[in-house]
Design an enzyme around this catalytic site. Structure first.
Site, PDB file in Angstrom:
ATOM      1  CG  PHE A 124      -2.003   1.014   1.161  1.00 46.20           C
ATOM      2  CD1 PHE A 124      -3.120   0.811   0.366  1.00 46.20           C
ATOM      3  CD2 PHE A 124      -1.901   2.199   1.864  1.00 46.20           C
ATOM      4  CE1 PHE A 124      -4.126   1.771   0.287  1.00 46.20           C
ATOM      5  CE2 PHE A 124      -2.903   3.156   1.793  1.00 46.20           C
ATOM      6  CZ  PHE A 124      -4.016   2.949   1.006  1.00 46.20           C
ATOM      7  CG  ASP A 193      -0.912  -1.622   7.278  1.00 45.30           C
ATOM      8  OD1 ASP A 193      -2.063  -1.832   7.715  1.00 45.30           O
ATOM      9  OD2 ASP A 193      -0.592  -0.593   6.660  1.00 45.30           O
ATOM     10  CE1 TYR A 218      -9.852   4.269   5.653  1.00 41.96           C
ATOM     11  CE2 TYR A 218      -8.950   5.533   7.480  1.00 41.96           C
ATOM     12  CZ  TYR A 218      -8.809   4.999   6.211  1.00 41.96           C
ATOM     13  OH  TYR A 218      -7.654   5.180   5.526  1.00 41.96           O
ATOM     14  CE  LYS A 219      -8.444   0.784   4.333  1.00 40.05           C
ATOM     15  NZ  LYS A 219      -6.988   0.745   4.320  1.00 40.05           N
ATOM     16  NE  ARG A 365     -10.306  -2.574  -3.205  1.00 46.34           N
ATOM     17  CZ  ARG A 365      -9.773  -1.830  -2.237  1.00 46.34           C
ATOM     18  NH1 ARG A 365      -8.613  -2.155  -1.714  1.00 46.34           N
ATOM     19  NH2 ARG A 365     -10.374  -0.750  -1.810  1.00 46.34           N
TER      20      ARG A 365
END
Ligand SMILES: *Cc1c(COP(=O)(O)O)cnc(C)c1O
Length: 406
Positions: A124, A193, A218-219, A365
């Site tokens: 990421f 992570d 927030y995921k 995705r």
């Protein structure tokens, strides 16, 4: 495969009642909870209470009376229960990027004489950029190795192996226990992570002997846009843990207002500034829902859901090439496909009510937050995407033009 079969699976799903705990638009199949989790129905009332009563009426007294001051520890302790950590090993604070910066700087100090942070290309972006920032200060050196070559690239110069457990594009899962052991065998630390793992699949940081970790609020934890993230350090490192952003909230006695910094004991030292109370209050609501569902049940459902979706897509849309591991245990809670016109297909799917996302250059995705997505959603999404691909509907000008907002 049929909608009937999907509905039977939903009816047998022990987590089916959690969907009602979320506010989701009727006409939308939301397959982007891996990017921004859905809104828990309880969140607006909780935020209103914090604003109107705790802030509006109690004012500054709420730091103590409503325990605002210990929110990072309280929410962190709850997140710890979802990632196989002890409550005192996690605090909720700052963004994932900032927490990663703190974790890596701490790792560099724990491994003096070593400067290399080893990661993989295509990690990421923020994770790599954070290492670059440490590089510019002369503190670190970024080394990249392809996934299959990571273990061979760990040597005596490596301070930390920094990897994202579930890859954001493909959903591929790294073997956390094996890579952690390989890092430690060379005297390096393992920094994980967990942005696409926490709340989506069972992980056991303690069993894996992980050193440090960060993750996103927030995921799959449903903390809302820009929710605070979290940071973990194994208890064995706490005595030597430094925070490069040493601020007053990480001080042993913040309200003594001393000139000199003295770190608080334990993870409290990883705090820097004043806790974002509203964000933490929302994150607590989302985290409580994940806790109530339980990570074992969520993991089992995630695997069944993504497997079902892959099968339905193979039937409806053979033109899309699976870009995620076929083995459910090697995959997070998302399914990606490759197509040269992935962007336009994604836009057409969003216009038809199936919200997934596009990742450059050719990835489509779909995230399956197992807390509120069901098998009928998966089946309907596969059917709608199948229709779009077969009909060429994506080929309209409106879908093909890439504008600034993707
Ligand atoms: C989402 C995500 C982040 C987010 O970082 P922010 O600082 O919250 O913007 C970081 N790392 C990974 C792997 C992610 O998926």
């Amino acid at each position: 495969m049929s909608l009937k079969e999907a509905c039977a699976l939903d009816a047998a799903d022990p987590l089916r009642f959690f969907r009602e705990r979320f506010s989701l638009p009727e006409d939308t199949i939301y397959l982007d909870g891996n990017s921004l989790g859905a809104l828990p129905r309880a969140t607006p009332a909780r935020i209103a209470e914090v604003v109107a009563r705790e802030w509006g009426e109690s004012l500054i007294r709420s730091w103590n009376d409503s325990d605002w001051i210990t929110l990072p520890q309280r929410v962190g302790g709850k997140i710890a229960g979802l990632i196989g950590a002890a409550p005192e090993e996690v605090v909720a604070c700052d963004s994932t990027s900032v927490n990663l910066y703190k974790a890596l700087a701490a790792a560099l100090v724990l491994r003096p004489g070593r400067k290399v942070i080893l990661s993989e290309p295509g990690n990421f972006p923020t994770d790599l950029y954070v290492v670059e920032g440490l590089e510019r200060l002369g503190l670190a050196e970024l080394r990249l190795a392809e996934p299959g070559q990571i273990i061979g690239a760990i040597d005596a110069n490596v301070a930390a192996v920094m990897l994202t457990h579930v890859h954001y594009k493909s959903g591929r899962v790294h073997d956390m226990a094996a890579l952690t052991a390989a890092a430690q065998a060379q005297g390096a630390l393992a920094v994980w992570d967990l942005s696409h793992s926490a709340g989506a699949l069972e992980i056991d940081l303690t069993a894996c002997n992980a050193d440090l970790a960060v993750g996103c609020g927030y995921k799959y934890l449903n903390g809302g846009p820009g929710a605070p993230g979290f940071i973990y350090a194994a208890a064995r490192h706490h005595a030597g843990l430094i925070n490069p952003l040493s601020g007053w909230m990480g001080h042993a006695a913040p309200f003594a207002f001393a000139d000199a910094y003295a770190p608080a004991p334990g993870m409290a030292r990883m705090l820097s500034g004043t806790p974002p109370v509203l964000g933490l209050a929302a994150l607590e609501v989302g985290t409580d829902l994940v806790t109530a569902a339980g990570m074992a049940a969520l993991t089992a459902k995630s695997r069944a859901l993504t497997q079902f979706f892959i099968a339905a897509m193979a039937e409806q849309t053979p033109a899309l090439e699976l870009a995620s591991p076929a083995d459910p245990c090697a995959r997070g809670s998302q399914v990606s496909f490759r197509h040269p016109h992935a962007y336009a297909i994604c836009q057409a799917a969003i216009a038809a009510g199936v919200i997934g996302d596009f990742r450059d250059p050719d990835i489509l995705r779909f995230g399956f937050a197992p807390l509120y997505i069901g098998f009928a959603d998966a089946w309907n999404a596969a059917r709608i995407v199948g229709q779009i691909v077969a009909s060429g509907a994506w080929d309209r000008e409106q879908f093909r033009t890439r504008n600034a907002v993707t």
